[in-house]
Scaffold this motif. Structure first.
Motif, PDB file in Angstrom:
ATOM      1  N   TRP A 292       0.699  -1.191  -0.067  1.00 16.72           N
ATOM      2  CA  TRP A 292      -0.334   0.083   0.171  1.00 16.72           C
ATOM      3  C   TRP A 292       0.614   1.630  -0.101  1.00 16.72           C
ATOM      4  O   TRP A 292       1.900   1.662   0.663  1.00 16.72           O
ATOM      5  CB  TRP A 292      -0.966  -0.424   1.103  1.00 16.72           C
TER       6      TRP A 292
ATOM      7  N   GLU B 141       0.080   5.639  -0.302  1.00 12.95           N
ATOM      8  CA  GLU B 141      -0.816   6.683  -0.761  1.00 12.95           C
ATOM      9  C   GLU B 141       0.105   7.825  -0.741  1.00 12.95           C
ATOM     10  O   GLU B 141       0.361   9.168  -0.294  1.00 12.95           O
ATOM     11  CB  GLU B 141      -1.345   7.350   0.969  1.00 12.95           C
TER      12      GLU B 141
ATOM     13  N   ILE C   9       9.942   5.858  -3.529  1.00 11.92           N
ATOM     14  CA  ILE C   9       8.578   4.132  -4.554  1.00 11.92           C
ATOM     15  C   ILE C   9       9.532   2.802  -5.444  1.00 11.92           C
ATOM     16  O   ILE C   9       9.342   2.870  -4.267  1.00 11.92           O
ATOM     17  CB  ILE C   9       7.194   4.520  -5.389  1.00 11.92           C
TER      18      ILE C   9
ATOM     19  N   ILE D 246       1.074  -2.307  -6.603  1.00 16.21           N
ATOM     20  CA  ILE D 246       0.604  -1.993  -5.774  1.00 16.21           C
ATOM     21  C   ILE D 246      -0.919  -1.275  -5.540  1.00 16.21           C
ATOM     22  O   ILE D 246      -1.728  -1.041  -6.107  1.00 16.21           O
ATOM     23  CB  ILE D 246       1.340  -0.289  -6.147  1.00 16.21           C
TER      24      ILE D 246
ATOM     25  N   TRP E 135      -2.876   1.680  -4.617  1.00 13.77           N
ATOM     26  CA  TRP E 135      -2.575   2.894  -4.701  1.00 13.77           C
ATOM     27  C   TRP E 135      -3.793   4.350  -4.250  1.00 13.77           C
ATOM     28  O   TRP E 135      -4.340   4.296  -4.756  1.00 13.77           O
ATOM     29  CB  TRP E 135      -2.575   3.712  -6.007  1.00 13.77           C
TER      30      TRP E 135
ATOM     31  N   HIS F  27      -5.530   6.992  -2.690  1.00 13.48           N
ATOM     32  CA  HIS F  27      -5.791   8.583  -2.500  1.00 13.48           C
ATOM     33  C   HIS F  27      -7.058   8.659  -1.094  1.00 13.48           C
ATOM     34  O   HIS F  27      -8.419   8.936  -1.225  1.00 13.48           O
ATOM     35  CB  HIS F  27      -6.670   9.165  -4.011  1.00 13.48           C
TER      36      HIS F  27
ATOM     37  N   ILE G 224       2.830   8.390 -12.712  1.00 10.89           N
ATOM     38  CA  ILE G 224       2.745   6.651 -12.408  1.00 10.89           C
ATOM     39  C   ILE G 224       2.696   5.766 -13.650  1.00 10.89           C
ATOM     40  O   ILE G 224       3.504   5.335 -13.901  1.00 10.89           O
ATOM     41  CB  ILE G 224       0.981   6.593 -11.859  1.00 10.89           C
TER      42      ILE G 224
ATOM     43  N   ILE H 288      -0.874  -1.521 -10.717  1.00  8.25           N
ATOM     44  CA  ILE H 288      -1.013  -0.748 -10.253  1.00  8.25           C
ATOM     45  C   ILE H 288      -2.708  -0.683 -10.019  1.00  8.25           C
ATOM     46  O   ILE H 288      -3.420  -0.698 -10.896  1.00  8.25           O
ATOM     47  CB  ILE H 288      -0.630   0.543 -10.298  1.00  8.25           C
TER      48      ILE H 288
ATOM     49  N   SER I 184      -6.379   1.144  -8.224  1.00 11.64           N
ATOM     50  CA  SER I 184      -6.637   3.232  -8.074  1.00 11.64           C
ATOM     51  C   SER I 184      -7.357   2.627  -6.684  1.00 11.64           C
ATOM     52  O   SER I 184      -8.699   2.099  -7.334  1.00 11.64           O
ATOM     53  CB  SER I 184      -7.436   3.961  -9.043  1.00 11.64           C
TER      54      SER I 184
ATOM     55  N   THR J  91      -3.630   2.027 -14.656  1.00 15.02           N
ATOM     56  CA  THR J  91      -4.046   0.706 -13.719  1.00 15.02           C
ATOM     57  C   THR J  91      -4.343  -0.114 -14.577  1.00 15.02           C
ATOM     58  O   THR J  91      -5.022  -0.030 -15.363  1.00 15.02           O
ATOM     59  CB  THR J  91      -4.197   1.996 -12.158  1.00 15.02           C
TER      60      THR J  91
END
Length: 695
Positions: free
Chosen positions: A377, A379, A427, A439, A441, A443, A462, A474, A476, A492
């Motif tokens: 994880w 952010e 990262i 990942i 990612w 928000h 990204i 990835i 979202s 993603t």
């Protein structure tokens, strides 16, 4: 008869036609958008036929709903461009045809106002495989100008449609739909949150009052942008209607070059499903890249441990998850900095030596030894004031220092190259030093201001990570469904549809999200017995089968499961694995349920030879016995064998002998679509799962 020169263009396939006409070299307007026109239809005749009358109380000529309606043409509604000069004076360009260029499946049309040194470029394509229009507007200026509004190519919608379906929602209740009538004036949705947002999915469906999932006309739109956006659905005083999408008003800085995100649109004569499958296929086959196949069964530890990371417990949880059938283990928030709650350490993407004195390697090695992929994880766009990064760079924060905090955090200014370089470095170091394939990612707050440069900066970060770590998928995640759109999906491979793992809430959210999203990118997890966001306690069967309708995963402490729950979850997971190859490429067809207590969908394989039906009883029905569930998309003349995958779950109160309760059924596609399947009675908060095979 046309008394002025006209140029015409046609974008069309077997599903739809879009005919554009430019009168007297002015901006083109859509003179037809609807079912596919026959070969040989005269587009010039259609252009002439589109001209409307004038009468009292009007100006002497109707201003066109062009692909960018112009103030200079006395347009009476929302114009497609609002622009000011360097010194702030409003400009009213009058664009004229300059040139055009054809591509394999579309064209670019160039129009200019030479007096103002402005050029408008309209990029228009129709994807042949998915019959989805992709429309984009570019504005070029010789001098610096301020653009307050630039619409993607504007399309009219016909008067006979009469209704629109818009999307709203909130955290844990995403993709709410509202069906509204058109009325004089503008329906304006202006998303100022700076991200796609739970309450503002950038989509719209225009339809007739009789349109359903399986029949009727629909014109569907999606604006593929991950920042704030504006939608306008307007009915003019003369009765004409237009739909506009673009970046949120005033979100772009002054400059010389401006471009909208793509507006995706399609016409369907086959109800909402006709449009939905085009969006689903386009996302799966044209938007998302480098998706892992087969889709791995996902495990996320968030609702098992939250911030309380203990290596031995995490290893034990991973072992249990693998025993249930998981193929990926994701370590969620709490592994970095001094992160014991949500008040600190965002921005400090270094491994917490207190919790992981030997780094993440011991946990990763354990997970890999179980045969699972390891995910982590992040952010990246956020920062806590209690962090080393904030203490070093308070100037990196987006917005004023006295802004209201969100989830006790601030936002980094992603338009700054030094911010992106720093984040990439941290990262990339984690990814290089550890065997990480995924990942998540996140928000977790809205932005203090709406700024298109923020979104562009996120895209750049990204894109750089994807280029240098192409093996890393990835997801979202933005407090669940806060950033789901085709713009983020270009970068993603998965979206976290909602933070709600409540299966009943998920049934509705997944059902409505299927208007745009395929199963392969839509994460759905089996949550805890007592849902952490709704407080509701649900049986493992409805939880497991709901997750099995999308990209399946678990998100609970698997050590809480009883022996019965463990057996059920293993069985459903095995079923999903056995069917995922075709289901992750299936069309999700929403079924029209005559019982509002039932949410039903049919997942139909690409070749049409097999399908699965999920019919969830969300609450008690108003009538005693179930209504038949009518299917769709089948060959009327073919025979199909239907089996009830979970017939052993019929309750004792189901005292009769409906056929499917004990035997498989062989009937025609016509019967299944016109009469439907008669199912056994069941309790609320349960689900029937049917499998169909063409004979």
């Amino acid at each position: 008869m046309i008394c002025q020169p006209v140029k015409t263009w046609h974008l069309g396939d077997q599903h739809q036609s879009l005919v554009l006409a430019s009168f007297d070299n002015r901006l083109p307007e859509a003179v037809y958008w609807g079912p596919a026109l026959p070969t040989g239809e005269s587009h010039k005749t259609l252009s002439a036929a589109s001209l409307m009358d004038v009468t009292g109380g009007m100006v002497d000529k109707n201003a066109a709903i062009s692909l960018c309606p112009e103030a200079s043409q006395t347009f009476p509604g929302q114009t497609g461009l609002t622009v000011r000069s360097r010194d702030g004076n409003p400009l009213a360009p009058a664009f004229r045809y300059e040139s055009e260029a054809a591509s394999e499946h579309g064209l670019s049309l160039v129009f200019a106002d030479k007096a103002l040194d402005l050029t408008l470029v309209l990029d228009l394509t129709l994807t042949p495989e998915t019959s989805l229009l992709k429309l984009q507007t570019r504005l070029e200026s010789a001098d610096i100008v301020q653009v307050d509004w630039l619409a993607a190519p504007v399309l009219p919608v016909p008067a006979h449609t009469g209704e629109m379906i818009e999307f709203s929602g909130r955290w844990c209740a995403e993709f709410l739909t509202r069906r509204l009538p058109f009325a004089p004036g503008a329906r304006l949705r202006d998303n100022r949150s700076g991200r796609t947002d739970h309450a503002h999915f950038p989509g719209l469906i225009v339809c007739t009052p009789g349109t359903s999932n399986t029949q009727g006309e629909a014109l569907a739109f999606h604006y593929g942008w991950s920042g704030g956006h504006r939608m306008v659905a307007e009915e003019l005083a003369d009765g004409r209607r237009q739909v506009q999408f673009g970046h949120a008003g005033g979100s772009q800085a002054a400059g010389r070059h401006f471009v909208t995100a793509p507006l995706y649109a399609t016409y369907s004569a086959g109800g909402f499903n006709g449009a939905a499958i085009r969006f689903q296929r386009h996302v799966r086959d044209a938007v998302v890249k480098d998706m892992r196949t087969p889709r791995p069964v996902h495990y996320n530890c968030w609702e098992a441990v939250y911030f309380d990371h203990k290596l031995d417990e995490l290893k034990a949880i991973a072992t249990h998850a693998a025993g249930l059938g998981a193929e990926r283990f994701v370590l969620d928030d709490g592994w970095f900095g001094l992160r014991d709650d949500d008040t600190s350490s965002l921005g400090d993407w270094v491994i917490d030596g207190r919790k992981y004195p030997d780094g993440l390697t011991p946990l990763i090695d354990h997970v890999k030894a179980l045969g699972l992929e390891f995910g982590l994880w992040f952010e990246p766009e956020m920062i806590n004031e209690d962090s080393d990064l904030y203490r070093a760079h308070p100037d990196w924060v987006l917005g004023p220092s006295d802004q209201t905090r969100g989830r006790q955090q601030l936002v980094l200014d992603m338009a700054r190259e030094d911010v992106r370089t720093h984040l990439y470095g941290q990262i990339a170091t984690i990814l290089r030093d550890n065997d990480i394939g995924y990942i998540k990612w996140d928000h977790n707050r809205v932005l203090p201001l709406v700024d298109a440069a923020q979104t562009e900066g996120v895209y750049q970060l990204i894109d750089r990570l994807r280029a240098n770590f192409p093996q890393v998928e990835i997801e979202s995640c933005a407090s669940g469904g806060g950033r789901i759109d085709f713009g983020i999906l270009e970068r993603t491979q998965r979206v976290w549809l909602s933070d709600s793992n409540d299966a009943l809430e998920r049934q509705r959210i997944q059902h409505d999200a299927a208007l745009y999203l395929p199963a392969a990118v839509t994460g759905s997890h089996v949550g805890p017995r007592r849902c952490h966001t709704s407080g509701r306690t649900l049986d493992i069967r409805i939880r497991a089968w709901t997750a099995a309708q999308r990209h399946m995963g678990f998100e609970m402490d698997p050590r809480e499961l009883t022996e019965d729950e463990t057996d059920v979850l293993r069985e459903v997971t095995s079923w999903w694995k056995a069917n995922r190859d075709w289901m992750m490429r299936a069309d999700i067809l929403r079924l029209d349920s005559s019982d509002p207590a039932v949410i039903a969908e049919q997942q139909l394989a690409e070749n049409g030879d097999r399908f699965a039906v999920f019919a969830a009883q969300i609450r008690a029905s108003d009538q005693i016995l179930p209504h038949p569930v009518r299917l769709t998309g089948l060959d009327p003349a073919s025979l199909y064998r239907i089996s009830l995958a979970n017939r052993d779950q019929a309750p004792q109160l189901s005292r009769g002998s409906p056929f499917l309760k004990t035997e498989d059924l062989e009937v025609s596609g016509q019967y299944l679509m016109s009469h439907g399947l008669t199912l056994p009675w069941r309790f609320p908060e349960t689900i029937w799962v049917l499998e169909g095979q063409r004979l």
